[in-house]
Enzyme design. Structure first.
Site, mmCIF file in Angstrom:
data_model
loop_
_atom_site.group_PDB
_atom_site.id
_atom_site.type_symbol
_atom_site.label_atom_id
_atom_site.label_comp_id
_atom_site.label_asym_id
_atom_site.label_seq_id
_atom_site.Cartn_x
_atom_site.Cartn_y
_atom_site.Cartn_z
ATOM 1 N NE ARG A 113 42.056 40.937 38.031
ATOM 2 C CZ ARG A 113 42.080 42.201 38.451
ATOM 3 N NH1 ARG A 113 41.486 42.520 39.566
ATOM 4 N NH2 ARG A 113 42.728 43.120 37.756
ATOM 5 C CE LYS A 208 36.366 40.253 46.580
ATOM 6 N NZ LYS A 208 37.725 40.368 46.026
HETATM 7 C C1 R5P Z 1 39.324 38.396 43.333
HETATM 8 O O1 R5P Z 1 38.756 37.323 43.312
HETATM 9 C C2 R5P Z 1 40.788 38.510 43.544
HETATM 10 O O2 R5P Z 1 41.293 37.439 44.273
HETATM 11 C C3 R5P Z 1 41.140 39.793 44.247
HETATM 12 O O3 R5P Z 1 40.520 39.768 45.535
HETATM 13 C C4 R5P Z 1 40.660 41.013 43.534
HETATM 14 O O4 R5P Z 1 40.914 40.901 42.170
HETATM 15 C C5 R5P Z 1 41.316 42.246 44.088
HETATM 16 O O5 R5P Z 1 40.865 43.346 43.369
HETATM 17 P P1 R5P Z 1 40.862 44.812 43.969
HETATM 18 O O6 R5P Z 1 42.223 45.088 44.503
HETATM 19 O O7 R5P Z 1 40.507 45.651 42.789
HETATM 20 O O8 R5P Z 1 39.809 44.853 45.014
#
Ligand code: R5P
Length: 307
Positions: A113, A208
């Site tokens: 990421r 989001k």
């Molecule tokens: C982000 O772009 C990913 O697809 C996930 O939505 C994200 O990494 C989820 O992270 P967390 O569980 O910490 O919110």
């Protein structure tokens, strides 16, 4: 020959079954200074068990599996920095034993990421770890990396397997007017894949936004009606659970019926599980790229097909 890292033992065994290849039993040691030593005593070059063992300080298994001139498949999710080192050590041990081809299967690739320098002075960590893995591998196989472009960071051929379809398997067959929702536009393809594998329902996505300093997530509902419907939230990863717990809560406020969470990588760090349960999730389903109690399906067949 399949060589498992400590975090991918069940998946490696499933892969050995799927490919009908022998499974090495590695040994994981930690020295007093904290350094790791991962070795595979059964991994020997032809007629060379004692010599090879001498170079790693381990006892050879006389009936070890000969990889000299053959293929070694190292299977290791890199959940932690230690897991990265394990992967590199296993790759090197395979090469040392004379493997002709070393394949790195990284079901969950840590640091993926961090695929850009978000602020001046930051590294592109995904590229750094990809180059390290590629230095000792002839090719690499990833499962649903955060972005498909992560594969381009490798200096060797790298295939990104899409295991999204497996996430439909554990879902109840009686979903009512199912809606497959991704928490952001980036995961809509995954939601579409799960919807396609399930065979019916609609797919849509939320908007989001995340505050990168606090980690707080804000979700704006999609236009799709949710009242009285069963909703399956689909994402590549549940890490801190902030995204999914916020989405579950928003759906609860909008009177969705049951809300399920399906993800390829059920990292579920820290209190993520509790956040999801407190928000009212019906059930969580993940794959075995990260071995957790919610790992309801295996990506072994999808990975085997890429090998
Ligand atoms: C982000 O772009 C990913 O697809 C996930 O939505 C994200 O990494 C989820 O992270 P967390 O569980 O910490 O919110």
């Amino acid at each position: 020959m399949i060589l498992p890292g400590s975090s991918s033992q069940a998946l490696a065994a499933a892969l050995a079954d799927a490919l009908d290849e022998p499974l090495a039993v590695p040994e994981f040691r930690r020295f007093p200074d904290g350094e790791l030593l991962v070795s595979a005593p059964a991994l020997v070059g032809e007629g060379d068990a004692a010599g090879r063992a001498g170079s790693t300080g381990t006892d050879a298994d006389a009936a070890g599996v000969d990889v000299d001139g053959g293929r070694a498949v190292v299977v290791a999710s890199t959940l932690t920095s230690d897991a990265h080192v394990e992967l590199l050590q296993l790759q090197d041990a395979a090469r040392e034993a004379g493997a002709d081809e070393v394949v790195a299967v990284v079901p969950y690739m840590g640091y993926a990421r961090q695929d850009k320098a978000f602020k001046p002075g930051q590294p592109i960590s995904a590229r750094a770890v990809a180059r390290a893995i590629g230095a000792e591998a002839d090719r690499a196989v990833l499962v649903n990396p955060h972005e498909p472009s992560i594969a381009d960071f490798f200096d060797v051929p790298c295939e990104a397997v899409d295991a999204g379809g497996t996430l439909a398997e554990p879902l109840p067959g009686d979903l009512s007017e199912p809606l497959f929702l991704s928490p952001d536009a980036g995961a809509i393809d995954l939601a579409e894949t799960v919807r396609g594998a399930y065979g019916r329902g609609d797919a849509d996505y939320f908007e989001k936004s995340r505050d990168y300093d606090t980690g707080e997530v804000e979700i704006s509902p999609s236009g799709a009606p949710v009242e009285g419907r069963d909703v399956v939230l689909v994402d590549d990863i549940v890490a801190t659970g902030s995204t999914m717990s916020e989405a579950v809560a928003v759906l609860g406020e909008r009177d969705a019926a049951r809300v399920f969470v399906a993800c390829v990588h059920p990292l579920l760090a820290s209190n993520a599980r509790t956040k999801l349960e407190a928000a009212g999730v019906e059930a969580i389903y993940g794959t075995d790229t990260i071995e957790r109690d919610v790992s309801a399906v295996s990506v072994a067949d999808d990975v085997a097909a890429a090998l």
